[in-house]
Scaffold this active site. Structure first.
Site, PDB file in Angstrom:
ATOM      1  N   CYS A 257      45.014 106.893  19.080  1.00  0.00           N
ATOM      2  CA  CYS A 257      43.604 106.516  19.140  1.00  0.00           C
ATOM      3  C   CYS A 257      43.426 104.999  19.170  1.00  0.00           C
ATOM      4  O   CYS A 257      43.492 104.344  18.128  1.00  0.00           O
ATOM      5  CB  CYS A 257      42.878 107.117  17.937  1.00  0.00           C
ATOM      6  SG  CYS A 257      41.154 106.640  17.850  1.00  0.00           S
TER       7      CYS A 257
ATOM      8  N   CYS B 266      40.568 103.634  17.104  1.00  0.00           N
ATOM      9  CA  CYS B 266      40.800 103.647  15.646  1.00  0.00           C
ATOM     10  C   CYS B 266      41.765 102.531  15.251  1.00  0.00           C
ATOM     11  O   CYS B 266      41.574 101.869  14.237  1.00  0.00           O
ATOM     12  CB  CYS B 266      41.419 104.961  15.192  1.00  0.00           C
ATOM     13  SG  CYS B 266      40.704 106.423  15.908  1.00  0.00           S
ATOM     14  N   ASP B 267      42.824 102.326  16.028  1.00  0.00           N
ATOM     15  CA  ASP B 267      43.937 101.493  15.568  1.00  0.00           C
ATOM     16  C   ASP B 267      44.153 100.208  16.358  1.00  0.00           C
ATOM     17  O   ASP B 267      44.965  99.369  15.951  1.00  0.00           O
ATOM     18  CB  ASP B 267      45.242 102.309  15.622  1.00  0.00           C
ATOM     19  CG  ASP B 267      45.167 103.542  14.732  1.00  0.00           C
ATOM     20  OD1 ASP B 267      44.474 103.469  13.711  1.00  0.00           O
ATOM     21  OD2 ASP B 267      45.793 104.559  15.077  1.00  0.00           O
TER      22      ASP B 267
END
Ligand code: NAP
Length: 315
Positions: A141, A144-145
C-alpha cells in the site's frame, strides 16, 4: 452486551463495504428493506481506502480521494436507514429460508436474503520472507507506507494499473522508483503507462521477476531474474511495493456457493443470483475482468434490485 441480541430476522444483510456493498445498502435502504451492512472491523471501505485520486468515477469531474468517496457512500447508505456494523463475518449458514451470519465478536445476524460483496485481497509474490518483512520494507500500500521511503530507492512489482498508480504516487517521496514487470508489455491502460514513462523518477526493469529479497531484518536489495534467459542481477533498493493484482475473497462461502474457474462467485446470467436461493453476490468477488469502482457499484445496485424482487416473490 452484544449489538444483536434478539432473534430478529432482517430482510437483507450485506457482507462487505466497498462500492458494491454500500451501493446495495443505498438501494435496499431506499426500498425500505432496512439493510444491515457488516462492514468489516479493519477493512471497512474496501480497497478504495488505499487509493489516492479516483479520477474515473462518474460525477466527480475533478476526481475524488478514495477514502472520501467511501465516506460519502457510507453516509448515503446511512441516510436511507442502513445499519452499519464494523464487524467481520466469520461464519455463514446460507442454505434454508433464514440465513445466519456470525461475526468475530459473536453476534448473530439472521436474514431472509444475503448479499456477499467481500471484494478481493492483495496477491503476494510467494517469496520466502515476503510476509515476514511486511512493514520492514515490503508493502502492499503506497498511500499507507510511501511516506517512510523519503529519498530512498524503491521498487514496485507489477505491470497493471495498480503498479503504475503506486509507482507514480511513490515518486512524491522516493528518490527513484524501479518498476519491475515480468513481461515487456503492460497490462495497464495506455494513459497510466504514458504517465509513468514520462516521469523521470521512474525506471523500468522489464522481462524481470523478483527471485529473492536481500537483507536480514529489513529490505536491503532485491535479486532480479530475467524471465528471458534466467540471468540474475541485484537491484539496490530499500523498499518493495507489491502491486500484482488481487484475488476474490471467497473463504466464507467456499463449498456452499459455486465458484467460476477464475475463483469468483458464480452468478446466473446478468443477475447477482448465486446457486443458493436468497443469496446474491456483487462487486469484485464476482468480477474477474472489469474490477472498477463504478462496475462494482453497478453490480451492488443489481444485487439490491434482485433482493427486492426475491423478497417480493416470497411474500
Ligand atoms: P492486474 O490488472 O491484474 O495486473 C496485475 C499485474 O501484475 C500484471 O501486469 C501481471 O503480469 C502482474 N502479476 C500478476 N501476478 C504476478 C506474479 N506472481 N509475479 C509478477 N507479476 C505478477 O491488477 P491491477 O493492476 O491490480 O488492476 C486490477 C483492476 O483494477 C484492473 O481492471 C485495473 O484497470 C483496475 N485499476 C484501475 C486503476 C485506475 O484506473 N487508476 C488503478 C488501479 C487498478 P502479467 O501482465 O504478465 O499478467
Amino acid at each position: 452486551m452484544s449489538a444483536e441480541t434478539t432473534d430478529k430476522i432482517h430482510d437483507v444483510v450485506i457482507v462487505g463495504s466497498g462500492p458494491a456493498g454500500y451501493t446495495a445498502g443505498i438501494y435496499t435502504g431506499r426500498a425500505n428493506l432496512n439493510p444491515v451492512i457488516l462492514a468489516s472491523s479493519v477493512k471497512a471501505g474496501g480497497e478504495l481506502m488505499n487509493t489516492t485520486d479516483v479520477e474515473n468515477f462518474p460525477g466527480f469531474p475533478e476526481g475524488i480521494m478514495g477514502p472520501d468517496l467511501m465516506a460519502n457512500l457510507e453516509q448515503q447508505a446511512e441516510r436511507f436507514g442502513a445499519q452499519i456494523e464494523f464487524e467481520d463475518v466469520v461464519e455463514a449458514e446460507l442454505e434454508g429460508e433464514v440465513k445466519t451470519l456470525t461475526t468475530g465478536s459473536g453476534d448473530v445476524y439472521k436474514a431472509r436474503a444475503v448479499i456477499i460483496s467481500t471484494g478481493s485481497a492483495y496477491r503476494e509474490l510467494g517469496l520466502p520472507r515476503e510476509k515476514e518483512l511486511s512493514g520492514y520494507g515490503v508493502s502492499w500500500c503506497a498511500t499507507c507506507d510511501g511516506f517512510f521511503f523519503k529519498d530512498q530507492d524503491i521498487a514496485v512489482i507489477g505491470g497493471g494499473d495498480s503498479a503504475m498508480e503506486e509507482a507514480l504516487f511513490l515518486t512524491k517521496f522516493a528518490r527513484s522508483v524501479t518498476l519491475v514487470h515480468r513481461r515487456n508489455e503492460f497490462r495497464a491502460s495506455r494513459v497510466m503507462v504514458d504517465r509513468a514513462t514520462a516521469n523521470e523518477k521512474i525506471r523500468f526493469e522489464l522481462d524481470a521477476e523478483v527471485a529473492e529479497i536481500l537483507g536480514e531484518n529489513k529490505v536491503e536489495g532485491l535479486v532480479l531474474r530475467s524471465t528471458v534467459d534466467g540471468s540474475t542481477r541485484e537491484l539496490n533498493v530499500t523498499g518493495m511495493f507489491v502491486a500484482i493484482g488481487a484475488d476474490p475473497r471467497t473463504d466464507l462461502v467456499k463449498g456452499v456457493l459455486d465458484l467460476t474457474p477464475e475463483g469468483t462467485i458464480a452468478t446466473q446470467g446478468r443477475s447477482s443470483k448465486t446457486n443458493v436461493s436468497g443469496v446474491f453476490a456483487a462487486g469484485d468477488v464476482v468480477d474477474p475482468t472489469y474490477r472498477q469502482a463504478i462496475t462494482s457499484a453497478g453490480s451492488g445496485c443489481v444485487a439490491a434490485i434482485d433482493v427486492e424482487h426475491f423478497l417480493a416473490d416470497q411474500s
